[in-house]
Scaffold this motif. Structure first.
Motif, PDB file in Angstrom:
ATOM      1  N   HIS A 113       0.878  -1.168   0.000  1.00 36.06           N
ATOM      2  CA  HIS A 113       0.000   0.000   0.000  1.00 36.06           C
ATOM      3  C   HIS A 113       0.918   1.220   0.000  1.00 36.06           C
ATOM      4  O   HIS A 113       2.142   1.082   0.065  1.00 36.06           O
ATOM      5  N   HIS A 115       1.186   3.963   2.123  1.00 43.03           N
ATOM      6  CA  HIS A 115       1.486   4.755   3.316  1.00 43.03           C
ATOM      7  C   HIS A 115       2.963   5.151   3.310  1.00 43.03           C
ATOM      8  O   HIS A 115       3.809   4.428   2.786  1.00 43.03           O
ATOM      9  N   HIS A 118       5.950   2.859   3.785  1.00 39.93           N
ATOM     10  CA  HIS A 118       6.087   1.754   2.824  1.00 39.93           C
ATOM     11  C   HIS A 118       6.596   2.282   1.481  1.00 39.93           C
ATOM     12  O   HIS A 118       7.213   1.543   0.717  1.00 39.93           O
ATOM     13  N   HIS A 194      -6.688  -2.699   5.996  1.00 43.33           N
ATOM     14  CA  HIS A 194      -5.860  -1.580   6.465  1.00 43.33           C
ATOM     15  C   HIS A 194      -5.944  -0.409   5.475  1.00 43.33           C
ATOM     16  O   HIS A 194      -6.004   0.752   5.877  1.00 43.33           O
ATOM     17  N   ASP A 215       0.563  -4.251   6.147  1.00 43.25           N
ATOM     18  CA  ASP A 215       0.080  -3.893   7.486  1.00 43.25           C
ATOM     19  C   ASP A 215      -1.256  -4.598   7.764  1.00 43.25           C
ATOM     20  O   ASP A 215      -2.170  -4.015   8.332  1.00 43.25           O
TER      21      ASP A 215
HETATM   22 ZN   LIG Z   1       0.086   1.311   6.598  1.00 46.20          ZN
END
Ligand SMILES: [Zn+2]
Length: 283
Positions: A113, A115, A118, A194, A215
């Motif tokens: 993902h 975020h 990451h 998530h 996550d």
């Molecule tokens: Zn995350």
């Protein structure tokens, strides 16, 4: 197959981010109201030394987060919800070089993902094909993405990921999947929850599988107990993902590797599968 857990610094968040309290948007609000911080948790990215080329799963965080203007100060999450410690040598690029892996050896980067912790190391892979899910690219893009807490102005200018659209081909308990390698031993599956479009990577390695699950939960124990985290926009999707991961682990011995579980690196090094941990706990 060699799979490295690469710790790109540490992060502290609110305890109610790790273990959500309440339902729906209340759960997200509770995370902000929480005054209690976690211990500094690892920020893991992963590198799979596959015969078809190195596959990097997530890129960890950037040392530039130490700059006072890296995150937007107007955003409550960066103001009140996140503390990070990343040294330049903690970034994924220098750590891969320690393993003798150069950026040119990396065939794919899969972002579970988008975020910040990451996607923060993306600048190390300017010439690598980057894969991300359609739904997550959408939520992370533009002004709305920034309002949702994606500092997308910090993404490299060249960032133009290959969109992952999963096929309606089941993989164990997962209704959709996409084979990444020609040999078919590395598969992308949906682990929504998530984030709306989070994806995970399953590596079949002899008698067991290694599940790099982003996550999906902050610890293995929380996944086993089906505890939804604070940020998940869709609680039902998050629970379903936990159920599917548990079902996979019942079918196939599975090592569960998530980005912020302090036990991830040792489980991966010892190839400690989900069932063995549970048996140990029951004994
Ligand atoms: Zn995350």
């Amino acid at each position: 197959m060699k799979i490295h857990a690469i710790q790109t610094g540490t992060v502290a968040i609110k305890t109610r981010q790790v273990e959500g309290v309440g339902q729906g948007s209340r759960r997200q609000l509770n995370m902000f109201l929480d005054r209690e911080w976690t211990e500094p948790l690892p920020i893991y990215a992963f590198a799979i030394e596959h015969p078809e080329g190195v596959i990097v799963v997530d890129t960890g965080e950037s040392a530039r987060t130490a700059d006072s203007d890296y995150f937007p100060s107007w955003h409550p999450f960066y103001r009140y919800g996140l503390r990070e410690w990343v040294a330049p040598e903690d970034e994924i690029g220098p750590q891969l070089r320690e393993f003798g892996i150069r950026a040119g050896d990396v065939r794919w980067v899969v972002l579970t993902h988008l975020h910040t912790d990451h996607a923060g190391g993306l600048h190390h892979f300017p010439r690598t094909e980057i894969l991300a899910s359609r739904a997550d690219i959408k939520v992370a893009s533009g002004r709305r993405g920034r309002l949702r807490g994606y500092p997308n102005r910090r993404l490299p200018r060249w960032f133009d990921p290959t969109v992952v659209d999963l096929s309606p081909v089941p993989y164990g308990p997962f209704p959709e999947s996409l084979k990444l390698t020609a040999t078919g031993d590395v598969t992308i599956v949906p682990v929504h929850g998530h984030t709306a479009g989070q994806i995970g990577v399953i590596v079949e390695d002899g008698d067991h599988a290694v599940f790099l699950a982003g996550d999906s939960s902050y610890t293995q124990d929380l996944m086993l107990r089906g505890i939804v985290d604070g940020p998940s926009p869709d609680e039902t999707a998050a629970r379903l993902t936990h159920e599917r991961i548990r079902a996979l682990a019942e079918e196939t011995p599975t090592v569960y590797a998530v980005a912020h579980d302090p036990e991830t690196a040792s489980r991966l090094a010892e190839r400690q599968v989900v069932g063995s941990v549970r048996l140990k706990a029951a004994a």
